[in-house]
Scaffold this active site. Structure first.
Site, PDB file in Angstrom:
ATOM      1  N   GLY A 137     -44.174 -31.201 -32.263  1.00 52.01           N
ATOM      2  CA  GLY A 137     -42.979 -31.911 -31.840  1.00 52.01           C
ATOM      3  C   GLY A 137     -42.632 -31.660 -30.385  1.00 52.01           C
ATOM      4  N   PHE A 138     -42.886 -30.428 -29.926  1.00 52.18           N
ATOM      5  CA  PHE A 138     -42.503 -30.096 -28.559  1.00 52.18           C
ATOM      6  C   PHE A 138     -43.644 -29.525 -27.729  1.00 52.18           C
ATOM      7  CE2 PHE A 138     -38.720 -29.373 -31.257  1.00 52.18           C
ATOM      8  CZ  PHE A 138     -37.926 -30.395 -30.766  1.00 52.18           C
ATOM      9  N   ASN A 179     -48.045 -28.524 -26.954  1.00 52.96           N
ATOM     10  CA  ASN A 179     -49.484 -28.713 -27.110  1.00 52.96           C
ATOM     11  C   ASN A 179     -50.130 -27.350 -27.357  1.00 52.96           C
ATOM     12  OD1 ASN A 179     -49.578 -31.556 -26.517  1.00 52.96           O
ATOM     13  ND2 ASN A 179     -49.188 -31.043 -24.366  1.00 52.96           N
ATOM     14  N   VAL A 180     -51.142 -27.337 -28.203  1.00 51.39           N
ATOM     15  CA  VAL A 180     -51.903 -26.112 -28.436  1.00 51.39           C
ATOM     16  C   VAL A 180     -53.329 -26.361 -27.951  1.00 51.39           C
ATOM     17  CG1 VAL A 180     -52.700 -24.412 -30.108  1.00 51.39           C
ATOM     18  CG2 VAL A 180     -50.492 -25.543 -30.444  1.00 51.39           C
ATOM     19  N   LYS A 222     -50.133 -22.053 -26.738  1.00 52.93           N
ATOM     20  CA  LYS A 222     -49.157 -23.102 -27.018  1.00 52.93           C
ATOM     21  C   LYS A 222     -48.218 -23.213 -25.827  1.00 52.93           C
ATOM     22  CE  LYS A 222     -45.823 -24.617 -30.529  1.00 52.93           C
ATOM     23  NZ  LYS A 222     -45.200 -24.303 -31.846  1.00 52.93           N
ATOM     24  N   THR A 245     -51.085 -31.160 -31.327  1.00 56.26           N
ATOM     25  CA  THR A 245     -49.850 -31.499 -30.630  1.00 56.26           C
ATOM     26  C   THR A 245     -48.722 -31.517 -31.642  1.00 56.26           C
ATOM     27  OG1 THR A 245     -51.014 -32.849 -29.000  1.00 56.26           O
ATOM     28  CG2 THR A 245     -48.658 -33.227 -29.254  1.00 56.26           C
ATOM     29  N   ASP A 247     -41.225 -25.183 -42.972  1.00 56.82           N
ATOM     30  CA  ASP A 247     -42.080 -26.328 -42.636  1.00 56.82           C
ATOM     31  C   ASP A 247     -43.527 -26.088 -43.084  1.00 56.82           C
ATOM     32  OD1 ASP A 247     -42.625 -28.845 -41.641  1.00 56.82           O
ATOM     33  OD2 ASP A 247     -43.075 -28.129 -39.622  1.00 56.82           O
ATOM     34  N   LEU A 265     -56.273 -28.371 -29.425  1.00 50.87           N
ATOM     35  CA  LEU A 265     -56.287 -28.095 -30.861  1.00 50.87           C
ATOM     36  C   LEU A 265     -55.251 -28.901 -31.625  1.00 50.87           C
ATOM     37  CD1 LEU A 265     -56.706 -24.204 -30.739  1.00 50.87           C
ATOM     38  CD2 LEU A 265     -58.485 -25.937 -31.016  1.00 50.87           C
TER      39      LEU A 265
END
EC number: 2.7.11.10
Length: 743
Positions: free
Chosen positions: A25-26, A28-29, A44, A23, A144, A21
């Site tokens: 900063g740290f 992956n989803v 995640k 990516t 953010d 779904l």
């Protein structure tokens, strides 16, 4: 060290990885689906070895997510046992899956290059504003907010927006405010950009920037420049400026208004501009408008915007949309007066139709035009027709070209820089889409007119059936009445020579017979019936006409071509400095020509619909009058029938009386009386009595008793004869008063 991404189709117990779904900063989803239950979860996982600080931030996000529960904040859920392990020393985060993708995906669609539709904008502002308030009430600053961190989910036919990715969120209960940040710079509040202390108002700036982009299709302040460049140019703006752009000369211009084109109605534009001025204030202390009644003023203003009742009316005589802010309990008549001032159509000639062809009820308030929960002129419209017209001339002048579009239309081969060309072509796509939508709205108005016509036709059919039924009943009663009166007159003629007779009654019956012939004319409906059948045929032909179906295929094809051109231009590098607009101008011209053609057909068909409807309107009073005439004739006929039956029964009474009299006279008349008297005289003469007494040796008392008894009988008989004669004189038919026959 980066951990290799999970491969598509990877299996973890009963869970299969279906899609990646996103990516961050740290992390992956990825989307996982349970093979046994079909359940979907967004998981995640960390893809990097994190520093101690970032590990804390990762775990903090999980803790924050688990304690939140709001429809506009994505929900954390239990990690499946098969995935409940550490990756790079941090656990997985399981979240609800939102199938609609993120807001960036929506904004990147070519049809949204000049902003979302009004209903989408208002829905998004409502959802995200509610989510931000919830976070702030729970002492959480997101920090953010951006389109990539807003996901969409369909729920009961409505798009719901949810805030995700609280990895940069700051929990105010965990210590002093931070002054460092590494989030997305384009949406970053100035104080975060400058590493200054901040508060919840940083989310207001990001929210305002994102909302502006959803309205206009681009960010508010010099969106083509890098943040470090525009920051210095924008910091001195006035607190009411919500938009800055660079002219061809390089001069920076500021504006307090939203740029054109956009998809907001004028009433909403004014309110949204005031609201954005609060959110995009450079001063973090003043941003949001301060606290009113315990709440930031920007949220109070949001509530006011969403409490507005705005009715959007498409004038089918001019193809223009008029928006009206309804006052509480405003009457429909008041709204119509306002419509008259703007359109020139008098209130008595206004016909306001909803999408399903239902006319507005004058007894109800004007708010009947507005559906609760529906916001935006693109999602709900009321259609205005002028009842004094049945021919709509159309087509009307297409929407005017902007200055930029007019420039390339005048010279399609002019070379423009790619960044500027993107903006011009975005306006071209919006213009082509707008022409198609103009036709779609007018077609929907034509459809409302057709549905209204069908409703009138239904009423016409009902009234016709009532008329035919009443006519058939009258005809049946007339046939019965005529036949029965014929028989009565025949029988009367047969017996009048030797029985009962009355010239007045005979004349009254013949008058009834003549009236019945006149009543029959009231039931003659052949002309109306044929007219109605002709209208039914005309309506069926209108329904079958190609013009009754959408004819915008060519325009839709041209819209797709314009979008494809825009998509091809968007990724081109600015290094290819210039290009012309020849192909886009061709599409513009063809779309205008295509709209002109389909609008001619549409308004021609609409005129036929309205003409047919007017015929029905003119016909309904005639049918109603005919039905009333039939009912009156039916009632009069029944009264005549009842009157004649009363006469017959009266005659029968007379006949019965005479018959009884004759029988009585026959039974006690002169001949019987004479014979009985003779017999009595013979038996009762003195000589006979004395002879009987002599022969039978009776006493004097017996003789006296017999004489008294016979004397009484003679008196009784005389009285009976007298009464019979009196009755016959009183009931003589020729001497009766027949004036009641004329009553």
């Amino acid at each position: 060290m980066e951990r290799p991404p999970v491969q598509h189709g990877a299996v973890c117990g009963p869970w299969d990885m279906k899609d990646r779904l996103g990516t961050g900063g740290f992390g992956n989803v990825c989307l996982y689906q349970n093979r046994e239950t079909g359940e979907l979860k967004a998981i995640k996982s960390c893809r990097l070895e994190l520093s101690v600080k970032n590990k804390e931030r990762w775990c903090q996000e999980i803790q924050i997510m688990k304690r939140l529960n709001h429809p506009n904040v994505v929900k954390a859920c239990d990690v499946p046992p098969e995935m409940d392990f550490l990756v790079n020393d941090v656990p997985h985060l399981a979240m609800e899956y939102c199938a609609g993708g993120d807001l960036r995906k929506l904004l990147n669609k070519p049809e949204n290059c000049c902003g979302l539709k009004e209903s989408q904008v208002l829905n998004l502002i409502s959802d995200i504003g509610s989510g931000i308030q919830y976070l702030h009430e729970n002492r959480i600053i997101h920090r953010d907010l951006k389109p990539e961190n807003i996901v969409l989910q369909e729920c009961n036919g409505k798009t719901v927006h949810k805030i995700i990715d609280l990895g940069y969120a700051k929990d105010l209960d965990q210590g002093s405010l931070c002054t460092s940040f590494v989030g997305t710079l384009q949406y970053l509040a100035p104080e975060l950009f400058e590493n200054k202390p901040y508060s919840v108002t940083v989310d207001y700036w990001s929210f305002g920037t994102m909302a502006f982009e959803c309205i206009a299709g681009f960010r508010p302040f010099l969106h083509n420049m890098q943040p470090f460049t525009w920051h210095e140019k924008i910091k001195k703006k006035d607190h009411k400026h919500i938009y800055a752009y660079e002219e061809m000369s390089g001069e920076i211009r500021f504006s307090t208004s939203l740029p054109e084109p956009n998809n907001l109605c004028s009433i909403i534009v004014d309110k949204i501009e005031t609201w954005l001025q609060l959110l995009l204030n450079w001063d973090p202390v003043q941003r949001g408008g301060g606290i009113d009644c315990g709440r930031p003023r920007c949220f109070m203003l949001m509530d006011q915007i969403f409490s507005l009742k705005i009715v959007h009316i498409l004038n089918m005589t001019s193809a223009k949309i008029h928006s009206f802010h309804l006052q509480p309990e405003e009457s429909l008549h008041t709204l119509q007066s306002r419509i008259e001032r703007e359109t020139g159509i008098s209130t008595c000639n206004q016909e306001l139709l909803l999408e399903m062809g239902v006319s507005l009820d004058p007894r109800k308030p004007a708010s009947q035009c507005v559906i609760d929960g529906v916001k935006g002129w693109d999602s709900y419209m009321v259609y205005l027709f002028d009842k004094s017209k049945t021919v709509y001339e159309g087509p009307f002048q297409s929407r005017s070209l902007s200055e930029c579009l007019n420039y390339i239309v005048q010279d399609s081969k002019v070379q423009l820089p790619i960044p500027q060309l993107r903006k011009v072509w975005a306006e071209a796509v919006h213009y082509v889409s707008g022409l198609k939508e103009d036709y779609s709205r007018l077609f929907q108005g034509q459809r409302a007119a057709m549905l209204s016509l069908l409703r009138f036709n239904t009423n016409l059919t009902k009234m016709k059936n009532t008329m035919v039924s009443a006519s058939q009943q009258l005809d049946a009663k007339l046939q019965f009445f005529k036949r029965s009166i014929e028989i009565d007159l025949e029988r009367y003629s047969d017996q009048m020579a030797y029985g009962i007779s009355s010239e007045k009654m005979l004349r009254a019956w013949k008058e009834m017979e003549d009236k019945a012939v006149c009543f029959g004319k009231a039931g003659e409906i052949h002309f109306l019936d044929e007219t109605i059948m002709g209208l039914h045929t005309e309506i069926v032909e209108l329904q079958r006409s190609p013009c009754a179906r959408r004819q915008g295929d060519v325009m839709e094809h041209l819209e797709q071509r314009a979008m494809e051109l825009y998509k091809q231009l968007k990724p081109r590098s600015p290094d290819k400095a210039y290009s012309d607009s020849t192909e886009m101008v061709k599409i513009l011209v063809q779309t205008v020509q295509g709209q002109d053609r389909v609008l001619k057909e549409l308004f021609g068909h609409l005129s036929k619909l309205l003409g047919c409807k007017q015929k029905i309107i003119d016909l309904l009073p005639q049918i109603e009058m005919t039905v009333n005439n039939i009912k009156e004739a039916d009632s009069s006929l029944m009264q005549m029938q009842a009157k004649r039956q009363r006469e017959i029964w009266h005659l029968l009474k007379i006949a019965c009386t005479q018959s009884s009299t004759r029988s009585l006279v026959t039974a006690s008349g002169e001949t019987p009386i004479t014979s009985r008297t003779s017999a009595w005289s013979d038996q009762s003469s003195p000589q006979a009595l004395f002879s009987m007494l002599t022969s039978k040796d009776k006493g004097r008392e017996i003789l006296r008793h017999t004489i008294d008894k016979n004397t009484d009988y003679q008196k009784l008989l005389s009285n009976l004869i007298l009464q019979t004669q009196t009755t016959m004189e009183q009931t003589s038919l020729m001497s009766m008063d027949f004036s009641w026959l004329n009553q």
